[in-house]
Design an enzyme around this catalytic site. Structure first.
Site, PDB file in Angstrom:
ATOM      1  N   ARG A  74       8.994  -4.863 -14.951  1.00  0.00           N
ATOM      2  CA  ARG A  74       7.996  -5.061 -13.868  1.00  0.00           C
ATOM      3  C   ARG A  74       6.604  -4.692 -14.361  1.00  0.00           C
ATOM      4  O   ARG A  74       5.600  -5.334 -14.047  1.00  0.00           O
ATOM      5  CB  ARG A  74       8.396  -4.236 -12.642  1.00  0.00           C
ATOM      6  N   GLN A 105       1.879  -0.157   0.398  1.00  0.00           N
ATOM      7  CA  GLN A 105       3.255   0.134  -0.012  1.00  0.00           C
ATOM      8  C   GLN A 105       3.456  -0.313  -1.460  1.00  0.00           C
ATOM      9  O   GLN A 105       4.477  -0.014  -2.058  1.00  0.00           O
ATOM     10  CB  GLN A 105       4.254  -0.609   0.867  1.00  0.00           C
ATOM     11  N   VAL A 107       3.028  -0.718  -5.470  1.00  0.00           N
ATOM     12  CA  VAL A 107       2.900   0.260  -6.568  1.00  0.00           C
ATOM     13  C   VAL A 107       2.194  -0.380  -7.760  1.00  0.00           C
ATOM     14  O   VAL A 107       2.079   0.220  -8.820  1.00  0.00           O
ATOM     15  CB  VAL A 107       4.302   0.771  -6.982  1.00  0.00           C
ATOM     16  N   HIS A 136       3.877   4.625  -1.684  1.00  0.00           N
ATOM     17  CA  HIS A 136       5.123   4.541  -2.474  1.00  0.00           C
ATOM     18  C   HIS A 136       4.882   4.835  -3.945  1.00  0.00           C
ATOM     19  O   HIS A 136       5.739   4.543  -4.786  1.00  0.00           O
ATOM     20  CB  HIS A 136       5.773   3.160  -2.301  1.00  0.00           C
ATOM     21  N   CYS A 144       7.770  13.408 -14.527  1.00  0.00           N
ATOM     22  CA  CYS A 144       8.960  14.019 -15.123  1.00  0.00           C
ATOM     23  C   CYS A 144       9.994  14.318 -14.045  1.00  0.00           C
ATOM     24  O   CYS A 144       9.657  14.891 -13.000  1.00  0.00           O
ATOM     25  CB  CYS A 144       8.573  15.327 -15.840  1.00  0.00           C
ATOM     26  N   CYS A 167       9.065  19.663 -20.742  1.00  0.00           N
ATOM     27  CA  CYS A 167      10.375  20.322 -20.520  1.00  0.00           C
ATOM     28  C   CYS A 167      11.547  19.502 -21.043  1.00  0.00           C
ATOM     29  O   CYS A 167      12.700  19.899 -20.882  1.00  0.00           O
ATOM     30  CB  CYS A 167      10.559  20.588 -19.013  1.00  0.00           C
ATOM     31  N   THR A 205       3.634  -7.727   4.644  1.00  0.00           N
ATOM     32  CA  THR A 205       4.795  -6.832   4.642  1.00  0.00           C
ATOM     33  C   THR A 205       5.837  -7.303   5.646  1.00  0.00           C
ATOM     34  O   THR A 205       5.516  -7.793   6.717  1.00  0.00           O
ATOM     35  CB  THR A 205       4.396  -5.369   4.940  1.00  0.00           C
ATOM     36  N   PRO A 231       2.916 -15.369   6.326  1.00  0.00           N
ATOM     37  CA  PRO A 231       3.371 -16.742   6.596  1.00  0.00           C
ATOM     38  C   PRO A 231       4.597 -16.762   7.518  1.00  0.00           C
ATOM     39  O   PRO A 231       4.863 -17.728   8.209  1.00  0.00           O
ATOM     40  CB  PRO A 231       3.752 -17.271   5.210  1.00  0.00           C
ATOM     41  N   ASP A 232       5.362 -15.628   7.486  1.00  0.00           N
ATOM     42  CA  ASP A 232       6.567 -15.555   8.327  1.00  0.00           C
ATOM     43  C   ASP A 232       6.405 -14.542   9.453  1.00  0.00           C
ATOM     44  O   ASP A 232       5.578 -13.631   9.371  1.00  0.00           O
ATOM     45  CB  ASP A 232       7.775 -15.105   7.460  1.00  0.00           C
TER      46      ASP A 232
HETATM   47  C1  BV8 Z   1      12.392   8.165   3.495  1.00  0.00           C
HETATM   48  C2  BV8 Z   1       8.766   1.879  -4.382  1.00  0.00           C
HETATM   49  C3  BV8 Z   1      13.244  10.220   4.316  1.00  0.00           C
HETATM   50  C4  BV8 Z   1       9.757   1.629  -5.450  1.00  0.00           C
HETATM   51  C5  BV8 Z   1       9.789   1.299  -2.248  1.00  0.00           C
HETATM   52  C6  BV8 Z   1      17.195   3.132   8.878  1.00  0.00           C
HETATM   53  C7  BV8 Z   1      16.080   2.951   9.668  1.00  0.00           C
HETATM   54  C8  BV8 Z   1      14.827   3.318   9.219  1.00  0.00           C
HETATM   55  C9  BV8 Z   1      14.673   3.879   7.953  1.00  0.00           C
HETATM   56  C10 BV8 Z   1      15.787   4.025   7.185  1.00  0.00           C
HETATM   57  C11 BV8 Z   1      17.041   3.683   7.617  1.00  0.00           C
HETATM   58  N1  BV8 Z   1      17.922   3.955   6.624  1.00  0.00           N
HETATM   59  C12 BV8 Z   1      17.252   4.490   5.557  1.00  0.00           C
HETATM   60  C13 BV8 Z   1      15.983   4.535   5.914  1.00  0.00           C
HETATM   61  C14 BV8 Z   1      14.907   5.024   5.123  1.00  0.00           C
HETATM   62  C15 BV8 Z   1      14.452   3.970   4.122  1.00  0.00           C
HETATM   63  C16 BV8 Z   1      14.195   2.610   4.742  1.00  0.00           C
HETATM   64  O1  BV8 Z   1      13.184   2.399   5.392  1.00  0.00           O
HETATM   65  N2  BV8 Z   1      15.118   1.669   4.551  1.00  0.00           N
HETATM   66  C17 BV8 Z   1      14.922   0.358   5.148  1.00  0.00           C
HETATM   67  C18 BV8 Z   1      15.205  -0.706   4.100  1.00  0.00           C
HETATM   68  C19 BV8 Z   1      15.853   0.271   6.346  1.00  0.00           C
HETATM   69  N3  BV8 Z   1      13.200   4.527   3.678  1.00  0.00           N
HETATM   70  C20 BV8 Z   1      13.222   5.426   2.700  1.00  0.00           C
HETATM   71  O2  BV8 Z   1      14.206   5.760   2.068  1.00  0.00           O
HETATM   72  C21 BV8 Z   1      11.868   6.081   2.420  1.00  0.00           C
HETATM   73  N4  BV8 Z   1      12.067   7.497   2.381  1.00  0.00           N
HETATM   74  O3  BV8 Z   1      12.454   7.636   4.575  1.00  0.00           O
HETATM   75  O4  BV8 Z   1      12.687   9.498   3.249  1.00  0.00           O
HETATM   76  C22 BV8 Z   1      14.642   9.691   4.509  1.00  0.00           C
HETATM   77  C23 BV8 Z   1      15.526   9.744   3.462  1.00  0.00           C
HETATM   78  C24 BV8 Z   1      16.835   9.266   3.650  1.00  0.00           C
HETATM   79  C25 BV8 Z   1      17.257   8.719   4.875  1.00  0.00           C
HETATM   80  C26 BV8 Z   1      16.320   8.638   5.935  1.00  0.00           C
HETATM   81  C27 BV8 Z   1      15.009   9.131   5.757  1.00  0.00           C
HETATM   82  C28 BV8 Z   1      11.340   5.634   1.077  1.00  0.00           C
HETATM   83  C29 BV8 Z   1      10.995   4.163   1.138  1.00  0.00           C
HETATM   84  C30 BV8 Z   1      10.219   3.771  -0.117  1.00  0.00           C
HETATM   85  C31 BV8 Z   1      11.099   2.935  -1.014  1.00  0.00           C
HETATM   86  N5  BV8 Z   1      10.307   2.480  -2.150  1.00  0.00           N
HETATM   87  N6  BV8 Z   1       9.024   0.954  -3.285  1.00  0.00           N
HETATM   88  C32 BV8 Z   1       9.492   0.326  -6.142  1.00  0.00           C
HETATM   89  O5  BV8 Z   1       8.542  -0.403  -5.784  1.00  0.00           O
HETATM   90  O6  BV8 Z   1      10.254   0.044  -7.075  1.00  0.00           O
HETATM   91  S1  BV8 Z   1      10.023   0.221  -0.992  1.00  0.00           S
HETATM   92  C33 BV8 Z   1       9.653  -1.380  -1.413  1.00  0.00           C
HETATM   93  O7  BV8 Z   1       9.730  -2.087  -0.158  1.00  0.00           O
HETATM   94  C34 BV8 Z   1       8.251  -1.636  -1.903  1.00  0.00           C
HETATM   95  O8  BV8 Z   1       7.395  -0.530  -1.937  1.00  0.00           O
HETATM   96  C35 BV8 Z   1       7.744  -2.624  -0.875  1.00  0.00           C
HETATM   97  O9  BV8 Z   1       6.402  -2.569  -0.734  1.00  0.00           O
HETATM   98  C36 BV8 Z   1       8.430  -2.092   0.319  1.00  0.00           C
HETATM   99  C37 BV8 Z   1       8.345  -2.887   1.580  1.00  0.00           C
HETATM  100  O10 BV8 Z   1       8.558  -4.210   1.272  1.00  0.00           O
HETATM  101  P1  BV8 Z   1       7.329  -5.203   1.533  1.00  0.00           P
HETATM  102  O11 BV8 Z   1       6.130  -4.663   0.844  1.00  0.00           O
HETATM  103  O12 BV8 Z   1       7.224  -5.451   2.976  1.00  0.00           O
HETATM  104  O13 BV8 Z   1       7.794  -6.454   0.737  1.00  0.00           O
HETATM  105  P2  BV8 Z   1       8.853  -7.537   1.210  1.00  0.00           P
HETATM  106  O14 BV8 Z   1       9.214  -8.342   0.011  1.00  0.00           O
HETATM  107  O15 BV8 Z   1       9.910  -6.880   2.025  1.00  0.00           O
HETATM  108  O16 BV8 Z   1       8.024  -8.465   2.221  1.00  0.00           O
HETATM  109  C38 BV8 Z   1       6.970  -9.263   1.724  1.00  0.00           C
HETATM  110  C39 BV8 Z   1       6.347  -9.888   2.944  1.00  0.00           C
HETATM  111  O17 BV8 Z   1       5.202 -10.626   2.520  1.00  0.00           O
HETATM  112  C40 BV8 Z   1       7.265 -10.880   3.659  1.00  0.00           C
HETATM  113  O18 BV8 Z   1       7.186 -10.647   5.048  1.00  0.00           O
HETATM  114  C41 BV8 Z   1       6.666 -12.246   3.299  1.00  0.00           C
HETATM  115  O19 BV8 Z   1       6.798 -13.155   4.371  1.00  0.00           O
HETATM  116  C42 BV8 Z   1       5.215 -11.897   3.107  1.00  0.00           C
HETATM  117  N7  BV8 Z   1       4.466 -12.770   2.203  1.00  0.00           N
HETATM  118  C43 BV8 Z   1       4.929 -13.496   1.160  1.00  0.00           C
HETATM  119  N8  BV8 Z   1       3.876 -14.142   0.568  1.00  0.00           N
HETATM  120  C44 BV8 Z   1       2.755 -13.783   1.258  1.00  0.00           C
HETATM  121  C45 BV8 Z   1       3.125 -12.913   2.297  1.00  0.00           C
HETATM  122  N9  BV8 Z   1       2.247 -12.384   3.161  1.00  0.00           N
HETATM  123  C46 BV8 Z   1       0.950 -12.725   2.999  1.00  0.00           C
HETATM  124  N10 BV8 Z   1       0.509 -13.556   2.022  1.00  0.00           N
HETATM  125  C47 BV8 Z   1       1.382 -14.098   1.146  1.00  0.00           C
HETATM  126  N11 BV8 Z   1       0.940 -14.937   0.179  1.00  0.00           N
HETATM  127 ZN    ZN Z   2       8.961  17.962 -17.509  1.00  0.00          ZN
END
Ligand code: BV8
Ligand code: ZN
Length: 258
Positions: A74, A105, A107, A136, A144, A167, A205, A231-232
């Site tokens: 990536r 959101q 990175v 994020h 680390c 470390c 998002t 778009p969606d």
């Molecule tokens: C946490 C970094 C405490 C890594 C990422 C049930 C309910 C609610 C929450 C949870 C649940 N079960 C678990 C959870 C918590 C979980 C969560 O939310 N899960 C979801 C999936 C249900 N969240 C967590 O774990 C967070 N921590 O809550 O800690 C906790 C712990 C445990 C249990 C409970 C609580 C941490 C979340 C962070 C994860 N890390 N990224 C990496 O990047 O590798 S998340 C990842 O998804 C990215 O950061 C990304 O940004 C993020 C969100 O996705 P989007 O950005 O929205 O991207 P996506 O592809 O989904 O959508 C793109 C959109 O763009 C679409 O709508 C599309 O139509 C549109 N689009 C496309 N082209 C265009 C466009 N729009 C405009 N113009 C265009 N041209």
């Molecule tokens: Zn270290």
């Protein structure tokens, strides 16, 4: 451009002009037009892998080389991408107006790069140090897994994560994985700004990942309005004051007037 879209853009532009304080929340869709794949689209990053397989501490524990290689892939992909007109419009908004908080959101660091370029172009404007709030984390940094020491992303060729220079524990990308809590100071600042905003501009998002996805709802609960650009449709669409079915690179420069 469909009539509804051009009407919506005019209304969104006025709403933004009249707003005292604005929070912007961006997701992977804002970087899609720069060539960075989204997470959940047809060609999304998750398509070939499930999030649980890669973006979790358990996955890193189980197979650090696989997770590290996915992030190295990536990083190399993002290195070839540049900010698009959507990033540039948001950078101008943040540089030229007071009380604008950009929360991303993403990175990929493209908002930072756009801000530096726009600040140079606007001569003398220096982007706020906190611009943007990266809830994020950032893929171009390593952290680390032992002592938390942060460094610029390692570029070595050997397979798998290098050891920490302090470390010797394994380095990992400085991003927030599923199941990990966000930096309380960063998400706290974002939540405070969202609760005080007249307008929350949400672009690119799927509004599925919490707690970031909760930010626009804080604005609504405090009596503010949501403007969505996507778009969606998303779970937020029904609650948005204005929801524009369009691409951020096309719509944002039209609702953010210089
Ligand atoms: C946490 C970094 C405490 C890594 C990422 C049930 C309910 C609610 C929450 C949870 C649940 N079960 C678990 C959870 C918590 C979980 C969560 O939310 N899960 C979801 C999936 C249900 N969240 C967590 O774990 C967070 N921590 O809550 O800690 C906790 C712990 C445990 C249990 C409970 C609580 C941490 C979340 C962070 C994860 N890390 N990224 C990496 O990047 O590798 S998340 C990842 O998804 C990215 O950061 C990304 O940004 C993020 C969100 O996705 P989007 O950005 O929205 O991207 P996506 O592809 O989904 O959508 C793109 C959109 O763009 C679409 O709508 C599309 O139509 C549109 N689009 C496309 N082209 C265009 C466009 N729009 C405009 N113009 C265009 N041209
Ligand atoms: Zn270290």
């Amino acid at each position: 451009m469909s009539e509804a879209l051009s009407d919506g853009i005019a209304r969104a532009s006025s709403l933004l002009d009249e707003a005292e304080s604005v929070v912007v929340l961006t997701g992977a869709g804002v970087s899609a037009e720069s060539g960075v794949p989204t997470f959940r689209g047809d060609e999304g990053l998750w398509r070939s892998y499930r999030p649980e397989e890669l973006a979790t501490p358990e996955a890193f524990e189980r197979d650090p080389v696989l997770v590290w290689e996915w992030y190295q892939w990536r990083r190399s992909l993002i290195a070839d991408c540049a900010p698009n007109p959507g990033h540039q419009a948001l950078a101008r908004l943040a540089l030229l107006r007071e009380r604008i908080t950009l929360v991303t959101q993403n990175v990929d660091g493209l908002h930072h790069r756009a801000a530096r370029a726009e600040a140079a172009r606007l001569a003398g404007q220096s982007p706020e140090p906190a611009f943007p709030l990266e809830v994020h984390g950032a893929i171009h940094r390593d952290r680390c897994s032992g002592c938390g020491h942060r460094t610029d992303a390692a570029t070595g060729e050997e397979p798998g994560p290098p050891p920490c220079s302090i470390c010797r524990a394994l380095l990992r990308p400085d991003v927030v994985w599923f199941g990990e809590t966000l930096d309380p100071s960063v998400i706290g600042a974002a939540q405070e700004a969202a609760s005080a905003a007249d307008v929350c501009l949400v672009a690119g998002t799927s509004a599925l990942v919490h707690p970031a996805a909760g930010l626009p709802w804080l604005t609504i609960r405090a009596g503010g309005a949501v403007v969505e650009v996507n778009p969606d449709e998303t779970p937020l669409t029904g609650a948005a004051e204005i929801s524009l079915r369009g691409r951020s690179g096309h719509v944002l420069p039209r609702i953010i007037r210089d």
